[in-house]
Write a protein that holds these residues in place. Sequence first.
Motif, PDB file in Angstrom:
ATOM      1  N   LEU A   1       0.759  -1.204   0.052  1.00 31.24           N
ATOM      2  CA  LEU A   1       0.090   0.107   0.050  1.00 31.24           C
ATOM      3  C   LEU A   1       0.732   1.224  -0.030  1.00 31.24           C
ATOM      4  O   LEU A   1       0.647   1.997  -0.799  1.00 31.24           O
ATOM      5  CB  LEU A   1      -1.026  -0.103   1.233  1.00 31.24           C
ATOM      6  CG  LEU A   1      -1.888   1.190   1.395  1.00 31.24           C
ATOM      7  CD1 LEU A   1      -2.908   1.257   0.215  1.00 31.24           C
ATOM      8  CD2 LEU A   1      -2.651   1.145   2.673  1.00 31.24           C
ATOM      9  N   PHE A   2       1.999   1.164   0.936  1.00 34.96           N
ATOM     10  CA  PHE A   2       2.783   2.390   0.876  1.00 34.96           C
ATOM     11  C   PHE A   2       3.527   2.549  -0.285  1.00 34.96           C
ATOM     12  O   PHE A   2       3.604   3.739  -1.063  1.00 34.96           O
ATOM     13  CB  PHE A   2       3.839   2.153   1.941  1.00 34.96           C
ATOM     14  CG  PHE A   2       3.393   2.573   3.219  1.00 34.96           C
ATOM     15  CD1 PHE A   2       2.349   2.344   3.666  1.00 34.96           C
ATOM     16  CD2 PHE A   2       4.325   3.259   4.024  1.00 34.96           C
ATOM     17  CE1 PHE A   2       1.945   2.753   5.121  1.00 34.96           C
ATOM     18  CE2 PHE A   2       4.043   3.733   5.371  1.00 34.96           C
ATOM     19  CZ  PHE A   2       2.934   3.505   5.964  1.00 34.96           C
ATOM     20  N   ALA A   3       3.944   1.557  -1.218  1.00 32.75           N
ATOM     21  CA  ALA A   3       4.468   1.739  -2.427  1.00 32.75           C
ATOM     22  C   ALA A   3       3.444   2.052  -3.370  1.00 32.75           C
ATOM     23  O   ALA A   3       3.666   3.026  -4.370  1.00 32.75           O
ATOM     24  CB  ALA A   3       5.061   0.379  -2.861  1.00 32.75           C
ATOM     25  N   SER A   4       2.198   1.538  -3.373  1.00 34.16           N
ATOM     26  CA  SER A   4       1.079   2.167  -4.444  1.00 34.16           C
ATOM     27  C   SER A   4       0.842   3.615  -4.058  1.00 34.16           C
ATOM     28  O   SER A   4       0.529   4.328  -5.178  1.00 34.16           O
ATOM     29  CB  SER A   4      -0.197   1.240  -4.044  1.00 34.16           C
ATOM     30  OG  SER A   4       0.055  -0.069  -4.579  1.00 34.16           O
ATOM     31  N   LEU A   5       0.759   4.032  -2.780  1.00 38.04           N
ATOM     32  CA  LEU A   5       0.402   5.410  -2.791  1.00 38.04           C
ATOM     33  C   LEU A   5       1.802   6.196  -2.645  1.00 38.04           C
ATOM     34  O   LEU A   5       1.497   7.648  -2.553  1.00 38.04           O
ATOM     35  CB  LEU A   5      -0.051   5.687  -1.156  1.00 38.04           C
ATOM     36  CG  LEU A   5      -1.379   4.838  -1.047  1.00 38.04           C
ATOM     37  CD1 LEU A   5      -1.997   5.155   0.318  1.00 38.04           C
ATOM     38  CD2 LEU A   5      -2.430   5.393  -2.033  1.00 38.04           C
ATOM     39  N   LYS A   6       2.839   5.711  -2.816  1.00 38.88           N
ATOM     40  CA  LYS A   6       4.309   6.650  -3.016  1.00 38.88           C
ATOM     41  C   LYS A   6       4.388   7.294  -1.732  1.00 38.88           C
ATOM     42  O   LYS A   6       4.828   8.440  -1.770  1.00 38.88           O
ATOM     43  CB  LYS A   6       4.327   7.360  -4.379  1.00 38.88           C
ATOM     44  CG  LYS A   6       4.253   6.773  -5.531  1.00 38.88           C
ATOM     45  CD  LYS A   6       4.410   7.551  -6.903  1.00 38.88           C
ATOM     46  CE  LYS A   6       4.298   6.617  -8.070  1.00 38.88           C
ATOM     47  NZ  LYS A   6       3.346   5.640  -8.200  1.00 38.88           N
ATOM     48  N   LEU A   7       4.151   6.728  -0.548  1.00 35.44           N
ATOM     49  CA  LEU A   7       4.501   7.268   0.583  1.00 35.44           C
ATOM     50  C   LEU A   7       5.815   7.352   0.853  1.00 35.44           C
ATOM     51  O   LEU A   7       6.586   6.394   0.953  1.00 35.44           O
ATOM     52  CB  LEU A   7       3.656   6.814   1.778  1.00 35.44           C
ATOM     53  CG  LEU A   7       1.996   6.478   1.444  1.00 35.44           C
ATOM     54  CD1 LEU A   7       1.640   6.113   2.856  1.00 35.44           C
ATOM     55  CD2 LEU A   7       1.574   7.821   1.303  1.00 35.44           C
ATOM     56  N   ASN A   8       6.495   8.542   1.435  1.00 36.45           N
ATOM     57  CA  ASN A   8       7.586   8.587   1.876  1.00 36.45           C
ATOM     58  C   ASN A   8       7.876   8.174   3.413  1.00 36.45           C
ATOM     59  O   ASN A   8       7.083   8.823   4.436  1.00 36.45           O
ATOM     60  CB  ASN A   8       8.064  10.222   1.914  1.00 36.45           C
ATOM     61  CG  ASN A   8       9.631  10.597   2.427  1.00 36.45           C
ATOM     62  OD1 ASN A   8      10.182   9.463   2.713  1.00 36.45           O
ATOM     63  ND2 ASN A   8       9.926  11.630   2.483  1.00 36.45           N
ATOM     64  N   VAL A   9       8.397   6.891   3.584  1.00 33.60           N
ATOM     65  CA  VAL A   9       8.555   6.402   4.781  1.00 33.60           C
ATOM     66  C   VAL A   9       9.085   7.095   5.844  1.00 33.60           C
ATOM     67  O   VAL A   9       8.683   7.063   7.020  1.00 33.60           O
ATOM     68  CB  VAL A   9       9.106   4.814   4.793  1.00 33.60           C
ATOM     69  CG1 VAL A   9       9.391   4.335   6.095  1.00 33.60           C
ATOM     70  CG2 VAL A   9       8.297   3.977   3.789  1.00 33.60           C
ATOM     71  N   ALA A  10      10.041   7.837   5.265  1.00 32.89           N
ATOM     72  CA  ALA A  10      10.762   8.645   6.290  1.00 32.89           C
ATOM     73  C   ALA A  10       9.950   9.874   7.119  1.00 32.89           C
ATOM     74  O   ALA A  10      10.245  10.268   7.976  1.00 32.89           O
ATOM     75  CB  ALA A  10      12.295   9.320   5.568  1.00 32.89           C
ATOM     76  N   ARG A  11       8.832  10.040   6.316  1.00 34.20           N
ATOM     77  CA  ARG A  11       8.085  11.278   6.635  1.00 34.20           C
ATOM     78  C   ARG A  11       6.550  10.883   6.941  1.00 34.20           C
ATOM     79  O   ARG A  11       5.627  11.629   7.216  1.00 34.20           O
ATOM     80  CB  ARG A  11       7.987  12.333   5.542  1.00 34.20           C
ATOM     81  CG  ARG A  11       9.325  13.326   5.216  1.00 34.20           C
ATOM     82  CD  ARG A  11       9.848  13.618   6.403  1.00 34.20           C
ATOM     83  NE  ARG A  11       8.761  14.781   6.936  1.00 34.20           N
ATOM     84  CZ  ARG A  11       8.641  15.684   7.941  1.00 34.20           C
ATOM     85  NH1 ARG A  11       9.753  15.040   9.006  1.00 34.20           N
ATOM     86  NH2 ARG A  11       7.832  16.420   8.417  1.00 34.20           N
ATOM     87  N   THR A  12       6.560   9.396   7.286  1.00 29.80           N
ATOM     88  CA  THR A  12       5.393   8.718   7.621  1.00 29.80           C
ATOM     89  C   THR A  12       5.455   8.155   8.916  1.00 29.80           C
ATOM     90  O   THR A  12       6.192   7.437   9.302  1.00 29.80           O
ATOM     91  CB  THR A  12       4.673   7.665   6.629  1.00 29.80           C
ATOM     92  OG1 THR A  12       4.719   8.356   5.269  1.00 29.80           O
ATOM     93  CG2 THR A  12       3.498   6.972   7.016  1.00 29.80           C
ATOM     94  N   VAL A  13       4.313   8.444  10.020  1.00 25.99           N
ATOM     95  CA  VAL A  13       4.340   7.855  11.283  1.00 25.99           C
ATOM     96  C   VAL A  13       3.039   7.114  11.299  1.00 25.99           C
ATOM     97  O   VAL A  13       1.940   7.349  10.729  1.00 25.99           O
ATOM     98  CB  VAL A  13       4.198   8.993  12.283  1.00 25.99           C
ATOM     99  CG1 VAL A  13       3.919   8.300  13.649  1.00 25.99           C
ATOM    100  CG2 VAL A  13       5.622   9.631  12.162  1.00 25.99           C
ATOM    101  N   ILE A  14       3.139   5.763  11.939  1.00 26.38           N
ATOM    102  CA  ILE A  14       1.934   4.934  12.335  1.00 26.38           C
ATOM    103  C   ILE A  14       1.509   5.276  13.771  1.00 26.38           C
ATOM    104  O   ILE A  14       2.221   5.375  14.488  1.00 26.38           O
ATOM    105  CB  ILE A  14       2.230   3.538  12.038  1.00 26.38           C
ATOM    106  CG1 ILE A  14       2.809   3.176  10.665  1.00 26.38           C
ATOM    107  CG2 ILE A  14       1.000   2.575  12.382  1.00 26.38           C
ATOM    108  CD1 ILE A  14       3.084   1.902  10.210  1.00 26.38           C
ATOM    109  N   LEU A  15       0.300   5.320  13.784  1.00 27.77           N
ATOM    110  CA  LEU A  15      -0.372   5.727  15.239  1.00 27.77           C
ATOM    111  C   LEU A  15      -1.703   4.998  15.337  1.00 27.77           C
ATOM    112  O   LEU A  15      -2.529   4.783  14.520  1.00 27.77           O
ATOM    113  CB  LEU A  15      -0.876   7.272  15.156  1.00 27.77           C
ATOM    114  CG  LEU A  15      -1.276   7.779  16.280  1.00 27.77           C
ATOM    115  CD1 LEU A  15      -1.178   9.376  16.477  1.00 27.77           C
ATOM    116  CD2 LEU A  15      -2.848   7.524  16.640  1.00 27.77           C
TER     117      LEU A  15
END
Length: 232
Positions: free
Chosen positions: A69-83
Amino acid sequence: MPTFTPIGGWMAFQHLDHGHPLDHAFTLAYKMTDDPAEMWSGRFVRFKDKDQKALYGAAKVLKPAMTGLFASLKLNVARTVILPALSSTEKLADPNRHVPRLATAVGKELGCAVNMTAVSKDPHPSLHKVPAAERIATLEKANYTAQAIDADIVVVLDDFITQGATLGITARQLKAANPKLTVLGVALGKTERRAYWADRGIALSNQHVPADWDGLWAQGEAFYDNKVKTGS
């Protein structure tokens, strides 16, 4: 609303009844409350009942599914937080509860920060025991608050989405404290009643779920039986 857009095997919902502050919501499958014999619904019921096997099954699926999902949405892991979303009884996320444990496992897999303290609230009655028309008011009385968080995107992880009230108020408070933040909701299942939609000519189905996700859940449960439960 049962319709969704498929994204990387996920069900993507742009709108939820009470989730309007969310930028998007995603679930693996439907949790059909009136059909626990349906495979994914049965698994989700066991997860809700705090079954340890179901926790391992869910984690085994979520780690690669959320990576995709992160890859499909092209999310920047370094700037993403899971809560982790808060349960009705919590003030802060309890790291020993199923959902925070899932958040920790997924964060470790993705190399993504996990924050257990950015959102807090007062305990409140379980929304399952509150009439639908009173759920928003119940959450408002719980005094949800959020802190500033160093991220561009927050993924709020929950077990199940019904109308989106919990995710919605969480997103609202996060954005109040962080105006430029994008907030996504991710959950195992979207709660619906199969009979309700059948009466409206819509047949709910989990046939969209990738076959390998079924196998992964089974592997997670087998690992629990063979390794964790036995201590081997």
